[in-house]
Each structure stands twice: as structure tokens, then as C-alpha cells.
Design a protein around this motif. Sequence first.
Motif, PDB file in Angstrom:
ATOM      1  N   HIS A   1      52.625  37.532  36.437  1.00 57.60           N
ATOM      2  CA  HIS A   1      51.840  36.538  37.213  1.00 57.60           C
ATOM      3  C   HIS A   1      51.237  37.493  38.313  1.00 57.60           C
ATOM      4  O   HIS A   1      51.714  38.271  39.044  1.00 57.60           O
ATOM      5  N   VAL A   2      49.999  37.042  38.578  1.00 61.36           N
ATOM      6  CA  VAL A   2      49.087  37.843  39.509  1.00 61.36           C
ATOM      7  C   VAL A   2      48.523  36.931  40.496  1.00 61.36           C
ATOM      8  O   VAL A   2      47.594  36.001  40.132  1.00 61.36           O
ATOM      9  N   LEU A   3      49.168  36.563  41.678  1.00 62.35           N
ATOM     10  CA  LEU A   3      49.035  35.673  42.557  1.00 62.35           C
ATOM     11  C   LEU A   3      48.255  36.174  43.910  1.00 62.35           C
ATOM     12  O   LEU A   3      49.226  36.949  44.606  1.00 62.35           O
ATOM     13  N   ASN A   4      47.124  36.078  44.146  1.00 70.69           N
ATOM     14  CA  ASN A   4      46.427  36.748  45.210  1.00 70.69           C
ATOM     15  C   ASN A   4      45.160  35.918  45.931  1.00 70.69           C
ATOM     16  O   ASN A   4      45.036  34.778  45.325  1.00 70.69           O
ATOM     17  N   SER A   5      44.707  36.513  46.912  1.00 67.37           N
ATOM     18  CA  SER A   5      43.494  35.742  47.388  1.00 67.37           C
ATOM     19  C   SER A   5      42.463  35.975  46.680  1.00 67.37           C
ATOM     20  O   SER A   5      42.254  36.647  45.501  1.00 67.37           O
ATOM     21  N   ARG A   6      41.293  35.311  46.968  1.00 68.10           N
ATOM     22  CA  ARG A   6      39.816  35.489  46.198  1.00 68.10           C
ATOM     23  C   ARG A   6      39.178  36.655  46.129  1.00 68.10           C
ATOM     24  O   ARG A   6      39.478  37.205  47.266  1.00 68.10           O
ATOM     25  N   GLN A   7      38.483  36.776  45.270  1.00 60.17           N
ATOM     26  CA  GLN A   7      37.560  38.088  45.216  1.00 60.17           C
ATOM     27  C   GLN A   7      38.238  39.462  45.246  1.00 60.17           C
ATOM     28  O   GLN A   7      38.017  40.611  45.904  1.00 60.17           O
ATOM     29  N   MET A   8      39.521  39.366  44.591  1.00 59.26           N
ATOM     30  CA  MET A   8      40.262  40.656  44.402  1.00 59.26           C
ATOM     31  C   MET A   8      40.035  41.432  43.177  1.00 59.26           C
ATOM     32  O   MET A   8      40.880  42.260  42.924  1.00 59.26           O
ATOM     33  N   GLY A   9      39.436  40.759  42.216  1.00 57.33           N
ATOM     34  CA  GLY A   9      39.537  41.195  40.955  1.00 57.33           C
ATOM     35  C   GLY A   9      40.079  40.938  39.748  1.00 57.33           C
ATOM     36  O   GLY A   9      40.332  41.581  38.839  1.00 57.33           O
ATOM     37  N   LYS A  10      40.916  39.580  40.157  1.00 55.82           N
ATOM     38  CA  LYS A  10      41.935  39.224  38.958  1.00 55.82           C
ATOM     39  C   LYS A  10      41.218  39.052  37.709  1.00 55.82           C
ATOM     40  O   LYS A  10      41.759  39.220  36.519  1.00 55.82           O
ATOM     41  N   SER A  11      40.052  38.140  37.717  1.00 52.34           N
ATOM     42  CA  SER A  11      39.397  38.198  36.406  1.00 52.34           C
ATOM     43  C   SER A  11      38.985  39.186  35.807  1.00 52.34           C
ATOM     44  O   SER A  11      39.163  39.501  34.435  1.00 52.34           O
ATOM     45  N   SER A  12      38.371  40.205  36.457  1.00 54.74           N
ATOM     46  CA  SER A  12      38.027  41.470  35.771  1.00 54.74           C
ATOM     47  C   SER A  12      39.355  42.332  35.324  1.00 54.74           C
ATOM     48  O   SER A  12      39.096  42.710  34.130  1.00 54.74           O
ATOM     49  N   LEU A  13      40.461  42.156  36.022  1.00 50.45           N
ATOM     50  CA  LEU A  13      41.849  42.694  35.599  1.00 50.45           C
ATOM     51  C   LEU A  13      42.035  42.079  34.419  1.00 50.45           C
ATOM     52  O   LEU A  13      42.604  42.902  33.366  1.00 50.45           O
ATOM     53  N   ARG A  14      42.083  40.809  34.089  1.00 55.34           N
ATOM     54  CA  ARG A  14      42.602  40.068  32.826  1.00 55.34           C
ATOM     55  C   ARG A  14      41.457  40.545  31.742  1.00 55.34           C
ATOM     56  O   ARG A  14      42.191  40.800  30.632  1.00 55.34           O
ATOM     57  N   ILE A  15      40.236  40.542  31.905  1.00 55.22           N
ATOM     58  CA  ILE A  15      39.431  40.844  30.825  1.00 55.22           C
ATOM     59  C   ILE A  15      39.534  42.178  30.398  1.00 55.22           C
ATOM     60  O   ILE A  15      39.870  42.373  29.113  1.00 55.22           O
ATOM     61  N   ARG A  16      39.927  42.933  31.152  1.00 56.09           N
ATOM     62  CA  ARG A  16      40.137  44.530  30.886  1.00 56.09           C
ATOM     63  C   ARG A  16      41.461  44.560  30.152  1.00 56.09           C
ATOM     64  O   ARG A  16      41.734  45.393  29.017  1.00 56.09           O
ATOM     65  N   THR A  17      42.554  43.967  30.608  1.00 57.88           N
ATOM     66  CA  THR A  17      43.813  43.943  30.312  1.00 57.88           C
ATOM     67  C   THR A  17      43.765  43.371  28.826  1.00 57.88           C
ATOM     68  O   THR A  17      44.547  43.973  27.649  1.00 57.88           O
ATOM     69  N   MET A  18      43.028  42.008  28.641  1.00 58.48           N
ATOM     70  CA  MET A  18      43.257  41.791  27.223  1.00 58.48           C
ATOM     71  C   MET A  18      42.459  42.627  26.241  1.00 58.48           C
ATOM     72  O   MET A  18      42.845  42.737  24.966  1.00 58.48           O
ATOM     73  N   TYR A  19      41.528  43.415  26.551  1.00 57.83           N
ATOM     74  CA  TYR A  19      40.739  44.283  25.731  1.00 57.83           C
ATOM     75  C   TYR A  19      41.701  45.432  25.154  1.00 57.83           C
ATOM     76  O   TYR A  19      41.793  45.738  24.205  1.00 57.83           O
ATOM     77  N   LYS A  20      42.372  45.838  26.299  1.00 58.84           N
ATOM     78  CA  LYS A  20      43.415  46.937  25.824  1.00 58.84           C
ATOM     79  C   LYS A  20      44.583  46.568  25.169  1.00 58.84           C
ATOM     80  O   LYS A  20      44.863  47.118  23.972  1.00 58.84           O
ATOM     81  N   LEU A  21      45.006  45.367  25.216  1.00 54.14           N
ATOM     82  CA  LEU A  21      46.088  44.652  24.461  1.00 54.14           C
ATOM     83  C   LEU A  21      45.606  44.305  22.941  1.00 54.14           C
ATOM     84  O   LEU A  21      46.196  44.565  21.836  1.00 54.14           O
ATOM     85  N   GLN A  22      44.101  43.703  22.774  1.00 53.96           N
ATOM     86  CA  GLN A  22      43.732  43.643  21.543  1.00 53.96           C
ATOM     87  C   GLN A  22      43.654  44.851  20.708  1.00 53.96           C
ATOM     88  O   GLN A  22      43.906  44.627  19.456  1.00 53.96           O
ATOM     89  N   ALA A  23      43.257  45.791  21.518  1.00 58.59           N
ATOM     90  CA  ALA A  23      43.195  47.220  20.739  1.00 58.59           C
ATOM     91  C   ALA A  23      44.487  47.664  20.104  1.00 58.59           C
ATOM     92  O   ALA A  23      44.756  48.381  19.354  1.00 58.59           O
ATOM     93  N   GLN A  24      45.665  46.980  20.846  1.00 59.58           N
ATOM     94  CA  GLN A  24      47.092  47.342  20.211  1.00 59.58           C
ATOM     95  C   GLN A  24      47.349  46.310  19.249  1.00 59.58           C
ATOM     96  O   GLN A  24      48.616  46.227  18.898  1.00 59.58           O
ATOM     97  N   ASP A  25      46.701  45.564  18.695  1.00 56.81           N
ATOM     98  CA  ASP A  25      46.919  44.362  17.548  1.00 56.81           C
ATOM     99  C   ASP A  25      47.668  43.332  18.374  1.00 56.81           C
ATOM    100  O   ASP A  25      48.428  42.648  17.571  1.00 56.81           O
ATOM    101  N   ILE A  26      47.704  42.796  19.674  1.00 58.71           N
ATOM    102  CA  ILE A  26      48.258  41.805  20.311  1.00 58.71           C
ATOM    103  C   ILE A  26      47.068  40.602  20.379  1.00 58.71           C
ATOM    104  O   ILE A  26      46.209  40.917  20.918  1.00 58.71           O
ATOM    105  N   ASN A  27      47.291  39.588  19.931  1.00 60.50           N
ATOM    106  CA  ASN A  27      46.526  38.354  19.824  1.00 60.50           C
ATOM    107  C   ASN A  27      46.571  37.902  21.327  1.00 60.50           C
ATOM    108  O   ASN A  27      47.581  37.255  21.646  1.00 60.50           O
ATOM    109  N   CYS A  28      45.414  37.708  21.978  1.00 60.13           N
ATOM    110  CA  CYS A  28      45.298  37.375  23.304  1.00 60.13           C
ATOM    111  C   CYS A  28      44.310  35.957  23.291  1.00 60.13           C
ATOM    112  O   CYS A  28      43.257  36.094  22.575  1.00 60.13           O
TER     113      CYS A  28
END
Length: 273
Positions: A50-77
Motif C-alpha cells: 500500500h502507498v498511502l500519501n498526500s496528493r501530487q506525490m506521483g502515486k499514479s505515475s508510480l503505479r503506471i510505471r510499476t505496472m509496465y515493468k511487471l507486465q514485462a515479466q508476464d505478470i497480469n495487472c
Amino acid sequence: MTNDDSWSDDNDYNYKYQHGGSLPPDALNYIVREADHELYNALLAGEYCHVLNSRQMGKSSLRIRTMYKLQAQDINCVEIELSGIGSQQITASQWYGGIIQELISGFELQVNRRSWLREQEDLSPVQRLGGFIENVLLMQVKQKIVIFIDEIDSVLSLNFPTDEFFALIRHCYDKRASNPEYRRLSFALLGVATPGDLIQDENATPFNIGRAIELKGFQLHESISLGKGLVEKVSNPEAVLKEVLYWTGRPHHVNKTSKFSIDLKIISLTPTY
């Protein structure tokens, strides 16, 4: 550092700052922080996070990039943005049904949602979601699965209790002991809240079995690439970047202030520390 080649390369003149909105996974101005490595490695290992933080800290961009890297490892996200499902004038059945629809769309599951739900109408909304995860999602998707739930704090605006929702996530983790299929499933929860805001029952909370990922503001050693957009536009890009980080630190503010510095054609700056 001032004369380091890292401050200048062929991409300097194409470098653009973005203030507001999520960054694509290949964005040049994305800054990799310690949280990037922690979240990716934890989810890769099958942990709940869990990533619980204040707004405008880049949580959504972190999620998008992490999903991209996990999908490259054949993990379905898949990503479920709870604010998109709604929080006003919505019933528990509609809300849980919306989550099921997001799972169907995101994982391209072969099931007719309306027909399936009609067959489960004697169950409570949270029981339907739990049954859907076990009998449809885990049956049809055979790879590792990570479900990202963003804007988790939107549950605070719902007019029905959601402790059962978080208890279900915890239940999925607990079922790993008796059903090996659940070992392929992980959750990542992101939002602006504290665990205590979201659920009171410590025996049912998923937050004491998952890893808390701390998302800090930008540090200078992580942010050198941001200075590329200042090269040839200000006289001392390193000093400007240091000052921007000193006064802001948050991703949104750093990108906005850096662009503002260029627009004003700042040519010199003396650090205040």
C-alpha cells in the motif's frame, strides 16, 4: 557535479516538463525513486503493498510505471480507480458490481457480468466479489496477478460501510494457506488516507499484512535528469534544480516550478543554503 556530462546530452533540447496528470512509463522526466524499486520488487515477490500519501506525490505515475515493468515479466495487472466507479448516489451492489466490471474489462475475462450476477443474487455484494475472484478471475487467468486499486480514499465518501471490502482483501491473503491459487494474487492499494481512516478492525485489515511503501519527495541525487531541461536555458542548471527541490520537492511542484523558471528566462540563481 556542475561539469558532469549527465547535465547535458542529445535529448536536452527535447526535454519537456509536465506539471499535472500521470506520466507515461517511458517519460524522460520520470524520476526513479527508492519507492519504485521497493514497490516493484515487493509485488514481483507476491507481497501485498500500500502507498498511502498526500496528493501530487506521483502515486499514479508510480503505479503506471510499476505496472509496465511487471507486465514485462508476464505478470497480469489491472488498475481499478475507485473514484471512476462513483461514490455519490451509488448502492453497495452497484459499487461492487462496478469493481467486477473493471476486473472483466481489465483482464478480458470471458463472462457475462449480468448473467453471472443474477446467478449470485442470493449472496451479499462482497460475497459476490469474493466468489468472482475465486471462481472466475483465478480460474481464467493462470499467470501471476496484481490488482492495483487507486484513489482508495474515495471509499470514505460512500454512504455504506466498506470494512467488508478491506476484509475481503485480507481474506484473499489468508486463503493462500489453504488454496495455492491465491498465492498468484496480490493487491496494491494507493490513495490519500491512513489505514486507520479506512478500516477500524485490526483483525480484518489488510494493512498489517502488506508492505507500506513510503513515497518521498525528490532527492537531488535522484533528480539529475530534471536538470536536462534547464541546460542552455539558465546559466546554472544545477543551482536552479537545487533551489527548486529545496522549496518544493513534490513531483508536481518540481515540474511546474522548473517550467516556470524557463518561461521567466531565469539566468542566475544563488542557492539559499
